[in-house]
Design a protein around this motif. Structure first.
Motif, PDB file in Angstrom:
ATOM      1  N   ASP A   4       0.066  22.825 -32.176  1.00 38.02           N
ATOM      2  CA  ASP A   4       0.907  22.849 -33.364  1.00 38.02           C
ATOM      3  C   ASP A   4       0.712  24.143 -34.140  1.00 38.02           C
ATOM      4  O   ASP A   4      -0.227  24.910 -33.911  1.00 38.02           O
ATOM      5  N   ASP A   5       1.631  24.350 -35.115  1.00 42.48           N
ATOM      6  CA  ASP A   5       1.542  25.554 -35.941  1.00 42.48           C
ATOM      7  C   ASP A   5       0.365  25.499 -36.906  1.00 42.48           C
ATOM      8  O   ASP A   5      -0.125  26.532 -37.347  1.00 42.48           O
ATOM      9  N   VAL A   6      -0.064  24.283 -37.237  1.00 37.57           N
ATOM     10  CA  VAL A   6      -1.183  24.119 -38.168  1.00 37.57           C
ATOM     11  C   VAL A   6      -2.128  23.060 -37.601  1.00 37.57           C
ATOM     12  O   VAL A   6      -1.693  22.010 -37.137  1.00 37.57           O
ATOM     13  N   THR A   7      -3.425  23.357 -37.630  1.00 35.08           N
ATOM     14  CA  THR A   7      -4.440  22.392 -37.234  1.00 35.08           C
ATOM     15  C   THR A   7      -5.373  22.167 -38.415  1.00 35.08           C
ATOM     16  O   THR A   7      -5.947  23.122 -38.944  1.00 35.08           O
ATOM     17  N   ASN A   8      -5.496  20.913 -38.817  1.00 37.52           N
ATOM     18  CA  ASN A   8      -6.363  20.583 -39.944  1.00 37.52           C
ATOM     19  C   ASN A   8      -7.487  19.686 -39.431  1.00 37.52           C
ATOM     20  O   ASN A   8      -7.255  18.571 -38.981  1.00 37.52           O
ATOM     21  N   TYR A   9      -8.706  20.194 -39.489  1.00 40.97           N
ATOM     22  CA  TYR A   9      -9.833  19.457 -38.951  1.00 40.97           C
ATOM     23  C   TYR A   9     -10.434  18.484 -39.961  1.00 40.97           C
ATOM     24  O   TYR A   9     -11.437  17.827 -39.671  1.00 40.97           O
ATOM     25  N   GLY A  10      -9.832  18.392 -41.154  1.00 40.20           N
ATOM     26  CA  GLY A  10     -10.263  17.419 -42.145  1.00 40.20           C
ATOM     27  C   GLY A  10     -11.663  17.668 -42.671  1.00 40.20           C
ATOM     28  O   GLY A  10     -12.423  16.720 -42.883  1.00 40.20           O
ATOM     29  N   THR A  11     -12.005  18.922 -42.866  1.00 43.00           N
ATOM     30  CA  THR A  11     -13.325  19.265 -43.356  1.00 43.00           C
ATOM     31  C   THR A  11     -13.249  20.550 -44.161  1.00 43.00           C
ATOM     32  O   THR A  11     -12.294  21.321 -44.034  1.00 43.00           O
ATOM     33  N   ASP A  12     -14.240  20.761 -45.005  1.00 41.50           N
ATOM     34  CA  ASP A  12     -14.318  22.003 -45.763  1.00 41.50           C
ATOM     35  C   ASP A  12     -15.114  23.073 -45.017  1.00 41.50           C
ATOM     36  O   ASP A  12     -15.275  24.187 -45.506  1.00 41.50           O
ATOM     37  N   VAL A  13     -15.593  22.717 -43.835  1.00 41.76           N
ATOM     38  CA  VAL A  13     -16.407  23.654 -43.050  1.00 41.76           C
ATOM     39  C   VAL A  13     -15.513  24.737 -42.448  1.00 41.76           C
ATOM     40  O   VAL A  13     -14.503  24.427 -41.818  1.00 41.76           O
ATOM     41  N   PRO A  14     -15.842  26.019 -42.611  1.00 42.06           N
ATOM     42  CA  PRO A  14     -15.078  27.078 -41.948  1.00 42.06           C
ATOM     43  C   PRO A  14     -15.177  26.935 -40.432  1.00 42.06           C
ATOM     44  O   PRO A  14     -16.224  26.541 -39.906  1.00 42.06           O
ATOM     45  N   ILE A  63     -25.210  30.861 -37.332  1.00 41.91           N
ATOM     46  CA  ILE A  63     -25.360  29.845 -36.283  1.00 41.91           C
ATOM     47  C   ILE A  63     -25.198  28.454 -36.875  1.00 41.91           C
ATOM     48  O   ILE A  63     -24.580  27.568 -36.253  1.00 41.91           O
ATOM     49  N   GLU A  64     -25.724  28.221 -38.055  1.00 46.72           N
ATOM     50  CA  GLU A  64     -25.547  26.917 -38.707  1.00 46.72           C
ATOM     51  C   GLU A  64     -24.070  26.616 -38.923  1.00 46.72           C
ATOM     52  O   GLU A  64     -23.615  25.483 -38.707  1.00 46.72           O
ATOM     53  N   THR A  65     -23.300  27.629 -39.331  1.00 50.27           N
ATOM     54  CA  THR A  65     -21.857  27.439 -39.526  1.00 50.27           C
ATOM     55  C   THR A  65     -21.169  27.085 -38.217  1.00 50.27           C
ATOM     56  O   THR A  65     -20.274  26.225 -38.181  1.00 50.27           O
ATOM     57  N   VAL A  66     -21.579  27.734 -37.124  1.00 49.32           N
ATOM     58  CA  VAL A  66     -21.002  27.428 -35.807  1.00 49.32           C
ATOM     59  C   VAL A  66     -21.290  25.974 -35.426  1.00 49.32           C
ATOM     60  O   VAL A  66     -20.408  25.272 -34.912  1.00 49.32           O
ATOM     61  N   ILE A  67     -22.504  25.512 -35.672  1.00 47.60           N
ATOM     62  CA  ILE A  67     -22.869  24.126 -35.349  1.00 47.60           C
ATOM     63  C   ILE A  67     -22.017  23.151 -36.157  1.00 47.60           C
ATOM     64  O   ILE A  67     -21.490  22.161 -35.631  1.00 47.60           O
ATOM     65  N   HIS A  68     -21.842  23.422 -37.449  1.00 47.95           N
ATOM     66  CA  HIS A  68     -21.008  22.553 -38.290  1.00 47.95           C
ATOM     67  C   HIS A  68     -19.568  22.530 -37.772  1.00 47.95           C
ATOM     68  O   HIS A  68     -18.916  21.471 -37.767  1.00 47.95           O
ATOM     69  N   ALA A  69     -19.061  23.681 -37.352  1.00 51.52           N
ATOM     70  CA  ALA A  69     -17.682  23.755 -36.843  1.00 51.52           C
ATOM     71  C   ALA A  69     -17.539  22.985 -35.535  1.00 51.52           C
ATOM     72  O   ALA A  69     -16.538  22.281 -35.319  1.00 51.52           O
ATOM     73  N   LEU A  70     -18.511  23.100 -34.642  1.00 56.30           N
ATOM     74  CA  LEU A  70     -18.468  22.350 -33.381  1.00 56.30           C
ATOM     75  C   LEU A  70     -18.468  20.845 -33.633  1.00 56.30           C
ATOM     76  O   LEU A  70     -17.742  20.086 -32.979  1.00 56.30           O
ATOM     77  N   ILE A  71     -19.272  20.409 -34.574  1.00 59.31           N
ATOM     78  CA  ILE A  71     -19.314  18.985 -34.904  1.00 59.31           C
ATOM     79  C   ILE A  71     -17.991  18.543 -35.517  1.00 59.31           C
ATOM     80  O   ILE A  71     -17.484  17.442 -35.229  1.00 59.31           O
ATOM     81  N   ALA A  72     -17.377  19.403 -36.360  1.00 58.32           N
ATOM     82  CA  ALA A  72     -16.081  19.065 -36.961  1.00 58.32           C
ATOM     83  C   ALA A  72     -15.016  18.879 -35.884  1.00 58.32           C
ATOM     84  O   ALA A  72     -14.194  17.961 -35.956  1.00 58.32           O
ATOM     85  N   VAL A  73     -15.026  19.730 -34.863  1.00 62.59           N
ATOM     86  CA  VAL A  73     -14.062  19.593 -33.760  1.00 62.59           C
ATOM     87  C   VAL A  73     -14.356  18.319 -32.973  1.00 62.59           C
ATOM     88  O   VAL A  73     -13.439  17.584 -32.573  1.00 62.59           O
ATOM     89  N   GLY A  74     -15.639  18.032 -32.744  1.00 64.17           N
ATOM     90  CA  GLY A  74     -16.004  16.824 -32.008  1.00 64.17           C
ATOM     91  C   GLY A  74     -15.562  15.559 -32.725  1.00 64.17           C
ATOM     92  O   GLY A  74     -15.086  14.608 -32.091  1.00 64.17           O
ATOM     93  N   VAL A  75     -15.707  15.540 -34.048  1.00 63.63           N
ATOM     94  CA  VAL A  75     -15.239  14.382 -34.832  1.00 63.63           C
ATOM     95  C   VAL A  75     -13.721  14.298 -34.793  1.00 63.63           C
ATOM     96  O   VAL A  75     -13.136  13.211 -34.664  1.00 63.63           O
ATOM     97  N   HIS A  76     -13.058  15.460 -34.880  1.00 63.86           N
ATOM     98  CA  HIS A  76     -11.594  15.496 -34.869  1.00 63.86           C
ATOM     99  C   HIS A  76     -11.021  14.984 -33.557  1.00 63.86           C
ATOM    100  O   HIS A  76      -9.991  14.294 -33.535  1.00 63.86           O
ATOM    101  N   THR A  77     -11.676  15.285 -32.438  1.00 66.00           N
ATOM    102  CA  THR A  77     -11.190  14.854 -31.123  1.00 66.00           C
ATOM    103  C   THR A  77     -11.704  13.462 -30.745  1.00 66.00           C
ATOM    104  O   THR A  77     -11.263  12.905 -29.735  1.00 66.00           O
ATOM    105  N   GLY A  78     -12.626  12.900 -31.527  1.00 69.82           N
ATOM    106  CA  GLY A  78     -13.170  11.581 -31.215  1.00 69.82           C
ATOM    107  C   GLY A  78     -14.328  11.616 -30.243  1.00 69.82           C
ATOM    108  O   GLY A  78     -14.783  10.558 -29.787  1.00 69.82           O
ATOM    109  N   ALA A  79     -14.842  12.812 -29.911  1.00 71.30           N
ATOM    110  CA  ALA A  79     -15.961  12.906 -28.972  1.00 71.30           C
ATOM    111  C   ALA A  79     -17.238  12.361 -29.586  1.00 71.30           C
ATOM    112  O   ALA A  79     -18.099  11.815 -28.874  1.00 71.30           O
TER     113      ALA A  79
END
Length: 474
Positions: free
Chosen positions: A200-210, A374-390
């Motif tokens: 999609d044109d916009v993806t919202n991961y539902g988090t304030d994490v960059p 690195i902490e920001t990357v970890i937070h972002a990976l977890i945000a994607v995992g929650v968004h996809t249901g993993a």
């Protein structure tokens, strides 16, 4: 970085006008890192040698950045999460995305160009990581602590057309704009994202994490004060890098210009007709081992003189080492960290960390900044995992630990363990495990064997740990 393209794609955003920083500074640092500095071409010498030649370069800039990267991130980072599900998920995704393999190279480039970005996004219901160099990322908004919003520009080609994807990332929300053009030099016209991507044109991961992390070296930026853009570690040492290349070029040419030369009498010179030009060419036949006919009664005129000069190897090595020490001083390293010496070489991470050195303090400052990224990357990976249901959404804490990797010899290791056991701060089993590098079961068996041998010799285990001080010969 095409800042005008970003402004055209997102006219509602306040895009900082820092295009000159990319063209004047980052581009210059990049060329130096790629071993293509402005001083690489030098004029040829000699009467008939017109034009230019390539200077023999030491490329100390790349050596320096690789040294910083090795000291900063030589797989010394431990990422710990206080939740088993999240820990397993992060370990798998970091490995799948080549995090440990790509980070050393990315960090080396970041030290050269003044920064880098690590972007996390979703593709086919899986988190992906992009490792972005400084010239492909534009910080759009920032706080006193970090960059919060950023834009990425990616150019690709399909069916003879050029597509430019411009992303705007802001607190877990990513907007995409795609343009297509007949030429690479122009942005072209907007087109649907579906022409290239299945998203999609916009993806919202539902988090304030960059969804990206920005890392820049711990270097004060004295070229641009109004942006969070970082600076190359050698930005203020370019004159020294040039001097190193000049010295190394002279060192290399010393062997070419100092090769064996002889002076022969003019009567020993022969002539031959060049078949291509028809001109007479003079030469001395060095293969004529039988005799050479010379017209002269003067014995001095008959001599063939060796005019070979002595190579100035040590002088060049000393000069290069002196310049390397200047470079170390300029970039925050201890003297001798870089050395043009096969015996000393570059100091290892062990030598650096085990000393209270300027290098150790510089690397520590950069590790602190890298820890936040690195902490920001970890937070972002977890945000994607929650968004996809993993993974499920839950509270968690991330801890980034660094190993100093201080290596000690076996004798020191044994002495340290003996002292700890004697002081009651360590068990004998743990000491055996560390000294013999074995598991607990093997250590218990070894302790039992030592105890049995002690009964035969009359020495207790404590006597062994005390070096036999309590043993009196009969």
């Amino acid at each position: 970085m095409d800042i005008q393209a970003i402004k055209q794609a997102f006219p509602q955003r306040n895009i900082p006008l820092v295009g000159s920083y990319y063209s004047e500074y980052i581009e210059k640092w990049k060329k130096i890192f790629e071993n293509n500095p402005p001083w690489k071409k030098v004029k040829k010498g000699g009467l008939y040698k017109k034009g230019t030649r390539d200077m023999n370069t030491l490329n100390a800039a790349k050596v320096l950045c690789d040294c910083f990267s090795e000291l900063t991130f030589s797989e010394q980072c431990e990422i710990t999460i206080d939740d088993d599900e999240y820990q397993k998920y992060i370990n798998e995704e970091l490995e799948r995305n080549g995090f440990w393999d790509n980070m050393p190279e990315l960090i080396s480039n970041a030290y050269a160009l003044g920064g880098c970005a690590i972007k996390v996004y979703e593709k086919i219901a899986k988190p992906r990581i992009n490792y972005v160099h400084a010239d492909k990322f534009l910080p759009v908004s920032w706080t006193g602590k970090t960059v919060t919003d950023g834009s990425f520009v990616t150019v690709s080609q399909k069916n003879g057309r050029y597509y430019t994807l411009i992303e705007m990332e802001s607190s877990g929300k990513v907007e995409y704009k795609l343009f297509k053009s007949e030429t690479r030099s122009t942005l072209g016209v907007p087109c649907k994202l579906s022409e290239l991507y299945n998203c999609d044109d916009v993806t919202n991961y539902g988090t304030d994490v960059p969804m990206f992390a920005y890392f820049k070296p711990c270097v004060s930026n004295n070229a641009e004060y109004d942006t969070p853009l970082g600076m190359s570690i050698y930005a203020n040492a370019i004159d020294t890098l040039k001097a190193l290349d000049v010295a190394f070029d002279s060192f290399s040419r010393e062997f070419e210009l100092g090769k064996k030369r002889i002076i022969v009498p003019s009567s020993a010179i022969q002539t031959v007709v060049d078949t291509n030009t028809g001109n007479l060419v003079k030469y001395f036949d060095s293969d004529d081992e039988a005799f050479v006919a010379l017209k002269s009664d003067d014995k001095d005129n008959l001599k063939i003189t060796d005019n070979t000069v002595e190579l100035r190897v040590q002088e060049h090595v000393s000069a290069i080492n002196a310049l390397l020490n200047v470079l170390c001083f300029q970039v925050g390293l201890s003297p001798g960290t870089l050395s043009f010496d096969a015996v000393q070489g570059m100091k290892t991470a062990t030598e650096v960390i085990s000393q209270d050195s300027k290098t150790a303090r510089t690397i520590k400052s950069n590790k602190n900044l890298l820890t936040e990224a690195i902490e920001t990357v970890i937070h972002a990976l977890i945000a994607v995992g929650v968004h996809t249901g993993a993974i499920s959404r839950k509270n968690y804490e991330v801890t980034i630990g660094w190993k100093d990797n201080i290596v000690i010899d076996d004798n020191t290791l044994i002495d340290n363990n003996i002292k700890l056991v004697q002081a009651g701060l360590k068990s004998k089993v743990k000491a055996i495990m560390e000294v013999q590098k074995c598991d607990e079961e093997t250590a218990l068996k070894e302790l039992e064997r030592i105890t049995k041998e002690a009964q035969i010799t009359g020495l207790s285990v404590d006597d062994f740990m005390n070096g036999g001080e309590n043993y009196d010969e009969a």
